[in-house]
Design an enzyme around this catalytic site. Structure first.
Site, PDB file in Angstrom:
ATOM      1  N   ASN A  57      -6.852   3.224  14.694  1.00 16.55           N
ATOM      2  CA  ASN A  57      -7.814   2.784  13.697  1.00 16.55           C
ATOM      3  C   ASN A  57      -8.133   1.345  14.055  1.00 16.55           C
ATOM      4  O   ASN A  57      -7.241   0.511  14.078  1.00 16.55           O
ATOM      5  CB  ASN A  57      -7.189   2.812  12.297  1.00 16.55           C
ATOM      6  CG  ASN A  57      -7.221   4.190  11.691  1.00 16.55           C
ATOM      7  OD1 ASN A  57      -8.182   4.926  11.821  1.00 16.55           O
ATOM      8  ND2 ASN A  57      -6.132   4.532  11.034  1.00 16.55           N
ATOM      9  N   GLU A  85       0.831  -1.195   0.000  1.00 13.38           N
ATOM     10  CA  GLU A  85       0.000   0.000   0.000  1.00 13.38           C
ATOM     11  C   GLU A  85       0.863   1.240   0.000  1.00 13.38           C
ATOM     12  O   GLU A  85       1.935   1.248   0.577  1.00 13.38           O
ATOM     13  CB  GLU A  85      -0.817   0.053   1.286  1.00 13.38           C
ATOM     14  CG  GLU A  85      -1.799  -1.048   1.369  1.00 13.38           C
ATOM     15  CD  GLU A  85      -2.483  -1.053   2.718  1.00 13.38           C
ATOM     16  OE1 GLU A  85      -2.397  -0.057   3.445  1.00 13.38           O
ATOM     17  OE2 GLU A  85      -3.097  -2.071   3.012  1.00 13.38           O
ATOM     18  N   CYS A 138      -1.537  -3.907  14.568  1.00 15.61           N
ATOM     19  CA  CYS A 138      -1.204  -3.503  13.190  1.00 15.61           C
ATOM     20  C   CYS A 138      -1.590  -4.582  12.198  1.00 15.61           C
ATOM     21  O   CYS A 138      -1.357  -5.763  12.423  1.00 15.61           O
ATOM     22  CB  CYS A 138       0.288  -3.207  13.089  1.00 15.61           C
ATOM     23  SG  CYS A 138       0.794  -2.700  11.442  1.00 15.61           S
ATOM     24  N   SER A 173      10.274   5.868  10.046  1.00 10.61           N
ATOM     25  CA  SER A 173       9.608   5.463  11.274  1.00 10.61           C
ATOM     26  C   SER A 173      10.006   4.026  11.609  1.00 10.61           C
ATOM     27  O   SER A 173       9.957   3.148  10.750  1.00 10.61           O
ATOM     28  CB  SER A 173       8.092   5.553  11.074  1.00 10.61           C
ATOM     29  OG  SER A 173       7.419   5.114  12.227  1.00 10.61           O
ATOM     30  N   GLY A 194       5.878  -2.588   6.774  1.00 10.19           N
ATOM     31  CA  GLY A 194       7.261  -3.028   6.848  1.00 10.19           C
ATOM     32  C   GLY A 194       8.059  -2.261   7.872  1.00 10.19           C
ATOM     33  O   GLY A 194       7.640  -1.198   8.338  1.00 10.19           O
ATOM     34  N   GLU A 195       9.203  -2.809   8.221  1.00  6.70           N
ATOM     35  CA  GLU A 195      10.101  -2.155   9.171  1.00  6.70           C
ATOM     36  C   GLU A 195      11.326  -1.673   8.399  1.00  6.70           C
ATOM     37  O   GLU A 195      12.175  -2.475   8.013  1.00  6.70           O
ATOM     38  CB  GLU A 195      10.480  -3.154  10.292  1.00  6.70           C
ATOM     39  CG  GLU A 195      11.553  -2.697  11.244  1.00  6.70           C
ATOM     40  CD  GLU A 195      11.402  -1.243  11.739  1.00  6.70           C
ATOM     41  OE1 GLU A 195      10.318  -0.876  12.239  1.00  6.70           O
ATOM     42  OE2 GLU A 195      12.386  -0.483  11.616  1.00  6.70           O
ATOM     43  N   SER A 217       8.002   4.424  16.901  1.00  6.28           N
ATOM     44  CA  SER A 217       6.693   3.907  17.301  1.00  6.28           C
ATOM     45  C   SER A 217       6.823   3.403  18.735  1.00  6.28           C
ATOM     46  O   SER A 217       7.364   2.333  18.979  1.00  6.28           O
ATOM     47  CB  SER A 217       6.252   2.780  16.369  1.00  6.28           C
ATOM     48  OG  SER A 217       6.017   3.312  15.089  1.00  6.28           O
ATOM     49  N   LEU A 218       6.356   4.209  19.651  1.00  4.80           N
ATOM     50  CA  LEU A 218       6.565   3.896  21.073  1.00  4.80           C
ATOM     51  C   LEU A 218       5.348   3.123  21.610  1.00  4.80           C
ATOM     52  O   LEU A 218       5.479   1.992  22.066  1.00  4.80           O
ATOM     53  CB  LEU A 218       6.782   5.207  21.830  1.00  4.80           C
ATOM     54  CG  LEU A 218       7.224   5.129  23.277  1.00  4.80           C
ATOM     55  CD1 LEU A 218       8.534   4.365  23.423  1.00  4.80           C
ATOM     56  CD2 LEU A 218       7.375   6.542  23.867  1.00  4.80           C
ATOM     57  N   HIS A 219       4.222   3.750  21.607  1.00  4.54           N
ATOM     58  CA  HIS A 219       2.918   3.111  21.882  1.00  4.54           C
ATOM     59  C   HIS A 219       2.656   2.634  23.304  1.00  4.54           C
ATOM     60  O   HIS A 219       1.514   2.370  23.667  1.00  4.54           O
ATOM     61  CB  HIS A 219       2.629   1.978  20.901  1.00  4.54           C
ATOM     62  CG  HIS A 219       2.711   2.376  19.463  1.00  4.54           C
ATOM     63  ND1 HIS A 219       2.321   3.610  19.016  1.00  4.54           N
ATOM     64  CD2 HIS A 219       3.165   1.708  18.360  1.00  4.54           C
ATOM     65  CE1 HIS A 219       2.518   3.673  17.697  1.00  4.54           C
ATOM     66  NE2 HIS A 219       3.028   2.543  17.285  1.00  4.54           N
ATOM     67  N   CYS A 242       3.286   8.318   1.916  1.00  2.98           N
ATOM     68  CA  CYS A 242       3.667   7.337   2.914  1.00  2.98           C
ATOM     69  C   CYS A 242       3.996   6.053   2.170  1.00  2.98           C
ATOM     70  O   CYS A 242       3.110   5.468   1.541  1.00  2.98           O
ATOM     71  CB  CYS A 242       2.494   7.137   3.880  1.00  2.98           C
ATOM     72  SG  CYS A 242       2.736   5.804   5.047  1.00  2.98           S
ATOM     73  N   CYS A 288       5.176  -7.586   7.162  1.00  6.21           N
ATOM     74  CA  CYS A 288       6.086  -7.125   8.212  1.00  6.21           C
ATOM     75  C   CYS A 288       6.295  -8.265   9.207  1.00  6.21           C
ATOM     76  O   CYS A 288       5.369  -9.037   9.473  1.00  6.21           O
ATOM     77  CB  CYS A 288       5.489  -5.919   8.934  1.00  6.21           C
ATOM     78  SG  CYS A 288       6.578  -5.199  10.180  1.00  6.21           S
ATOM     79  N   CYS A 347       3.308  -6.478  15.569  1.00  7.29           N
ATOM     80  CA  CYS A 347       2.663  -5.595  16.547  1.00  7.29           C
ATOM     81  C   CYS A 347       1.173  -5.951  16.636  1.00  7.29           C
ATOM     82  O   CYS A 347       0.519  -6.196  15.619  1.00  7.29           O
ATOM     83  CB  CYS A 347       2.835  -4.136  16.133  1.00  7.29           C
ATOM     84  SG  CYS A 347       4.566  -3.615  16.132  1.00  7.29           S
ATOM     85  N   CYS A 370      -1.783   1.415   8.384  1.00  8.53           N
ATOM     86  CA  CYS A 370      -0.892   0.485   7.688  1.00  8.53           C
ATOM     87  C   CYS A 370      -1.510  -0.867   7.461  1.00  8.53           C
ATOM     88  O   CYS A 370      -1.969  -1.511   8.382  1.00  8.53           O
ATOM     89  CB  CYS A 370       0.321   0.185   8.540  1.00  8.53           C
ATOM     90  SG  CYS A 370       1.045   1.605   9.154  1.00  8.53           S
TER      91      CYS A 370
HETATM   92  N1  SAH Z   1       7.549  -0.419  11.186  1.00  6.04           N
HETATM   93  C1  SAH Z   1       7.623   0.990  11.277  1.00  6.04           C
HETATM   94  C2  SAH Z   1       6.869   1.731  10.186  1.00  6.04           C
HETATM   95  C3  SAH Z   1       5.481   1.220   9.831  1.00  6.04           C
HETATM   96  S1  SAH Z   1       4.174   1.458  10.976  1.00  6.04           S
HETATM   97  C4  SAH Z   1       7.173   1.451  12.638  1.00  6.04           C
HETATM   98  O1  SAH Z   1       6.806   0.614  13.449  1.00  6.04           O
HETATM   99  O2  SAH Z   1       7.256   2.629  12.929  1.00  6.04           O
HETATM  100  C5  SAH Z   1       3.705   3.130  10.837  1.00  6.04           C
HETATM  101  C6  SAH Z   1       2.874   3.629  11.989  1.00  6.04           C
HETATM  102  O3  SAH Z   1       1.485   3.246  11.908  1.00  6.04           O
HETATM  103  C7  SAH Z   1       3.403   3.069  13.292  1.00  6.04           C
HETATM  104  O4  SAH Z   1       3.506   4.066  14.279  1.00  6.04           O
HETATM  105  C8  SAH Z   1       2.362   2.037  13.593  1.00  6.04           C
HETATM  106  O5  SAH Z   1       2.424   1.700  14.918  1.00  6.04           O
HETATM  107  C9  SAH Z   1       1.086   2.729  13.134  1.00  6.04           C
HETATM  108  N2  SAH Z   1      -0.090   1.826  13.066  1.00  6.04           N
HETATM  109  C10 SAH Z   1      -0.114   0.517  12.840  1.00  6.04           C
HETATM  110  N3  SAH Z   1      -1.354   0.008  12.995  1.00  6.04           N
HETATM  111  C11 SAH Z   1      -2.145   1.031  13.331  1.00  6.04           C
HETATM  112  C12 SAH Z   1      -3.549   1.139  13.663  1.00  6.04           C
HETATM  113  N4  SAH Z   1      -4.352   0.090  13.662  1.00  6.04           N
HETATM  114  N5  SAH Z   1      -4.026   2.367  13.992  1.00  6.04           N
HETATM  115  C13 SAH Z   1      -3.214   3.453  13.981  1.00  6.04           C
HETATM  116  N6  SAH Z   1      -1.900   3.399  13.694  1.00  6.04           N
HETATM  117  C14 SAH Z   1      -1.357   2.199  13.375  1.00  6.04           C
END
Ligand code: SAH
Length: 352
Positions: free
Chosen positions: A295, A94, A121, A196, A164-165, A219-221, A107, A114, A118, A338
């Site tokens: 999302n 995408e 994701c 990212s 992807g990472e 991406s801390l979360h 983007c 990936c 996570c 993503c």
């Molecule tokens: N692997 C890299 C880049 C891809 S993810 C990373 O982890 O940063 C890009 C961003 O979208 C990340 O911050 C990821 O956590 C976020 N993302 C993934 N799933 C999501 C969701 N369901 N809702 C909102 N953001 C999401």
């Protein structure tokens, strides 16, 4: 099969042209058509002779014409367009175009799928299939450049934030960014590029050693070890305290501010205590927090917090003098998180 010459450097292109018996300066002309004018059929390159065009068509393919657009979704507000692209090997990724007041940003994805797994994701639902090449990363930008030709515009920002990472596909990602930076292509400033990462520390160090002023997003979360490991298994290998330290190192070396992404998940990481903890970790750092109300991904069972919970979280960060923004809702109606469009497509294929 014809050789695909999209994404080759000028020197590489010149070699190909010379070995075909073409004049070396023709390579430069073609390079300009491709990367300054976003013209991807040889017949449209008006300063080439018919004979040269025929030779090029006989021998070379161009990835922008080889990819298939499987799906296209445009948000109702007209701000966001998302493409699901299939490469010649059938794998799909995408890519999203966003129209901001300051211009267009894309983007891009860095891998098919990936491996990071996570919990919230959609990109990792089926693991990582393969890395993307430099050309496959670039084509995501140039397909949009082609569409913007009519309005004489070009993509001016790139965020490597699709599936992807990127730190696990470091060289092709950097090569693609270096390519976009060239004066002979998009002449895009590194300051308009963001990588990212979920926190692959060796990748952060490599980026630092590379020395380009690319923006870093982490991406801390979550800021509790157990919770972060539950949400992001990578935390077992690189725990977030070390990741923040590595990101700080990057920031100090290049003077660039780090962005921390924090998805807000209802009743998971959106409490007052989480907001205070996050503030403690980031206080006095050259950092900004980008809060992303999740999302929902149907497969994953996560929900977005209430507006009030989001506001409460932001207020605590602000009270603690942490820069924080809530990500503008762009393209929620087009599965813009993503991997969501691809996941939906794969689901649809499977149920056929
Ligand atoms: N692997 C890299 C880049 C891809 S993810 C990373 O982890 O940063 C890009 C961003 O979208 C990340 O911050 C990821 O956590 C976020 N993302 C993934 N799933 C999501 C969701 N369901 N809702 C909102 N953001 C999401």
């Amino acid at each position: 099969m014809k050789e695909d010459i999209f994404g080759l450097t000028l020197a590489e292109l010149e070699d190909k042209f010379v070995s075909l018996g073409l004049k070396k300066f023709r390579a430069k002309q073609v390079f300009q058509w491709l990367y300054q004018k976003s013209v991807f059929d040889f017949a449209g390159m008006h300063n080439l002779s018919k004979a040269d065009i025929a030779l090029l068509e006989e021998h070379f393919a161009l990835l922008p014409r080889e990819v298939k657009i499987l799906r296209e979704q445009n948000s109702q507000d007209g701000v966001t367009s998302k493409l699901l692209l299939a490469f010649p090997d059938g794998n799909s990724v995408e890519t999203v175009l966003m129209h901001h007041d300051y211009g267009y940003s894309v983007c891009v994805s860095s891998q098919v799928g990936c491996a990071m797994g996570c919990a919230f994701c959609a990109s990792g639902l089926n693991g990582c299939i393969r890395n993307l090449t430099r050309a496959e990363i670039l084509v995501q930008v140039y397909l949009f450049n082609e569409r913007l030709r009519g309005e004489n515009a070009m993509v001016s920002r790139v965020v490597v934030m699709g599936s992807g990472e990127p730190m696990l596909n470091f060289r092709p990602v950097m090569d693609a960014l270096d390519f976009l930076h060239l004066e002979s292509t998009s002449f895009m400033s590194y300051r308009n590029m963001t990588i990212s990462t979920c926190g692959i520390i060796p990748g952060i160090k490599k980026l630092q050693a590379d020395g380009k002023p690319v923006n870093l997003a982490i991406s801390l979360h979550a800021v509790r070890q157990e919770l972060r490991t539950e949400l992001m298994p990578v935390n077992k290998s690189f725990n977030f305290v070390d990741v923040i330290q590595a990101a700080e190192g990057y920031s100090e070396a290049g003077g660039r501010q780090v962005t921390y992404e924090y998805i807000l998940l209802r009743d998971k990481n959106d409490s007052v205590q989480d907001a205070e903890l996050l503030s403690n970790y980031l206080r006095f750092k050259h950092a900004t927090v980008n809060l992303i109300p999740a999302n929902p991904v149907p497969e994953k069972g996560f929900e977005r917090p209430s507006k009030a919970a989001v506001e409460r979280f932001v207020k605590i960060l602000q009270k603690n003098k942490i820069n924080a923004t809530v990500r503008k809702e762009m393209g929620k109606d087009i599965d813009a998180a993503c991997g969501q469009l691809r996941a939906k497509f794969v689901r649809e294929q499977e149920s056929k």
